[in-house]
Design an enzyme around this catalytic site. Structure first.
Site, PDB file in Angstrom:
ATOM      1  N   ASP A  41     -13.402  -6.390   8.173  1.00  0.00           N
ATOM      2  CA  ASP A  41     -12.165  -6.746   7.478  1.00  0.00           C
ATOM      3  C   ASP A  41     -11.535  -7.996   8.086  1.00  0.00           C
ATOM      4  O   ASP A  41     -11.175  -8.937   7.374  1.00  0.00           O
ATOM      5  CB  ASP A  41     -11.190  -5.573   7.527  1.00  0.00           C
ATOM      6  CG  ASP A  41      -9.924  -5.826   6.729  1.00  0.00           C
ATOM      7  OD1 ASP A  41      -9.988  -5.713   5.494  1.00  0.00           O
ATOM      8  OD2 ASP A  41      -8.879  -6.147   7.329  1.00  0.00           O
ATOM      9  N   GLN A 100       0.820  -1.207   0.000  1.00  0.00           N
ATOM     10  CA  GLN A 100       0.000   0.000   0.000  1.00  0.00           C
ATOM     11  C   GLN A 100       0.858   1.263   0.000  1.00  0.00           C
ATOM     12  O   GLN A 100       0.524   2.249  -0.661  1.00  0.00           O
ATOM     13  CB  GLN A 100      -0.929   0.000   1.219  1.00  0.00           C
ATOM     14  CG  GLN A 100      -2.080  -0.985   1.132  1.00  0.00           C
ATOM     15  CD  GLN A 100      -3.086  -0.641   0.050  1.00  0.00           C
ATOM     16  OE1 GLN A 100      -3.253   0.512  -0.325  1.00  0.00           O
ATOM     17  NE2 GLN A 100      -3.758  -1.654  -0.463  1.00  0.00           N
ATOM     18  N   HIS A 155      -6.310   0.904   7.826  1.00  0.00           N
ATOM     19  CA  HIS A 155      -7.000  -0.176   8.529  1.00  0.00           C
ATOM     20  C   HIS A 155      -7.194   0.292   9.966  1.00  0.00           C
ATOM     21  O   HIS A 155      -6.310   0.918  10.545  1.00  0.00           O
ATOM     22  CB  HIS A 155      -6.176  -1.459   8.471  1.00  0.00           C
ATOM     23  CG  HIS A 155      -6.776  -2.631   9.198  1.00  0.00           C
ATOM     24  ND1 HIS A 155      -8.127  -2.913   9.179  1.00  0.00           N
ATOM     25  CD2 HIS A 155      -6.206  -3.595   9.964  1.00  0.00           C
ATOM     26  CE1 HIS A 155      -8.356  -4.006   9.897  1.00  0.00           C
ATOM     27  NE2 HIS A 155      -7.208  -4.431  10.387  1.00  0.00           N
TER      28      HIS A 155
END
Length: 339
Positions: free
Chosen positions: A192, A29, A109
């Site tokens: 998630d 990422q 996250h």
């Protein structure tokens, strides 16, 4: 709970004008965020720990690399993209001492905020921009003039425009070209983790391995078992990805579709569903997070984690798979993992 969806016309990208943006970490990422921000005209630097192997790669791709502490002091917006288990210690050491009122701490996250591992001072913003795709896809779709959907939210709004900053950041890395979906840290974190553990990783891999072992135990050649239970999974997932379950079922044989309806419920039984519910409870009450962080701590040396990884690497299924994958003329440059 229903959340709003945002597109390019809904976003004020000028919220990033004059802002210094730090991306801490340069993995999957990290590289995508940093390069997309750079290409969108944002003033961005990469923060890395001393001796990081990623530093030279980032510099070759035109990015300035400095220490985590230095980039935290310089930046107005600090996106943390290192592994969950390392974030809290790094934040305490490098970011917290360099915070000033009005800065924005960003995550992709919600783990460390939701479970209380990181507590950001109240005069700073806390936001999330979470692409729903691997980093290489975030980057490649941006380069193609497109984007991937992303989850966005503001958990702590010290400046009164934290959510607008999250939207602008998401747009700058390409998300508004597809959609920016509003969420919250609790929802993102728990769904998630549940998806990873019960379907995408834990569920699917256990299902495939169980199928492989069932055929091998019945006397079938491991290579046949690997083709039928592991290799061909990509064909089905690609169809679902593009066209949903109905599209997939319209593309397979009637024999396969009939077996889908009749055999599947004998595999995913009430016991399996109860296992999912128990896993969800462990995520919701923090039991999983506590177990994970304990196992990943410096004191435990990741002994259990590494043992599980080693055990899985030595299975007949993995050894067979290595032989099967060698038969295919994949271009190494096109592979997601070069190993």
């Amino acid at each position: 709970m229903a959340f709003r969806m945002y597109h390019e016309q809904d976003v004020d990208v000028s919220k990033l004008d004059g802002k210094h943006v730090a991306v801490i970490g340069y993995g999957s990422q990290g590289h995508a965020h940093a390069l997309n921000l750079k290409d969108s005209g944002v003033d961005v630097k990469v923060g890395l720990r001393p001796g990081s192997k990623s530093a030279e790669k980032a510099r070759k791709q035109g990015l300035e690399v400095v220490s985590n502490a230095e980039v935290a002091k310089w930046a107005d917006i600090i996106m943390i993209l290192i592994n969950d288990e390392y974030q809290a210690a790094m934040y305490k050491k490098d970011i917290e001492p360099n915070l000033e009122p009005g800065k924005t701490i960003a995550f992709a996250h919600g783990f460390n905020i939701h479970y209380g591992c990181i507590e950001v001072r109240p005069d700073c913003n806390v936001i999330m921009v979470a692409p729903k795709a691997p980093g290489h896809t975030v980057r490649s779709t941006y380069q193609d003039g497109k984007g991937v959907p992303m989850l966005v939210c503001a958990h702590q709004d010290a400046t009164g425009d934290a959510f607008d900053i999250a939207l602008a950041y998401g747009a700058a890395i390409g998300g508004a070209r597809a959609a920016l979906l509003e969420t919250d840290f609790k929802t993102e974190t728990e769904t998630d983790l549940f998806g990873e553990q019960n379907v995408l990783c834990g569920g699917v891999t256990d299902l495939m391995e169980a199928g492989f072992n069932t055929l091998v135990e019945a006397g079938y050649d491991p290579r046949n078992a690997y083709f039928e239970c592991i290799h061909e999974m990509k064909l089905i997932v690609d169809l679902i990805y593009e066209s949903g379950f109905a599209g997939m079922r319209s593309s397979i044989s009637n024999t396969a579709e009939y077996g889908d309806y009749t055999a599947g419920p004998r595999v995913i039984t009430d016991a399996a569903r109860e296992g999912m519910r128990e896993n969800l409870r462990r995520i919701q009450n923090g039991e999983f997070a506590k177990e994970f962080l304990l196992d990943m701590s410096e004191e435990s040396h990741q002994v259990h984690f590494k043992a599980m990884r080693r055990q899985q690497a030595e299975t007949l299924m993995e050894k067979t798979g290595k032989q099967i994958r060698a038969l295919y003329a994949w271009n190494d440059e096109d592979k997601l993992l070069n190993n």
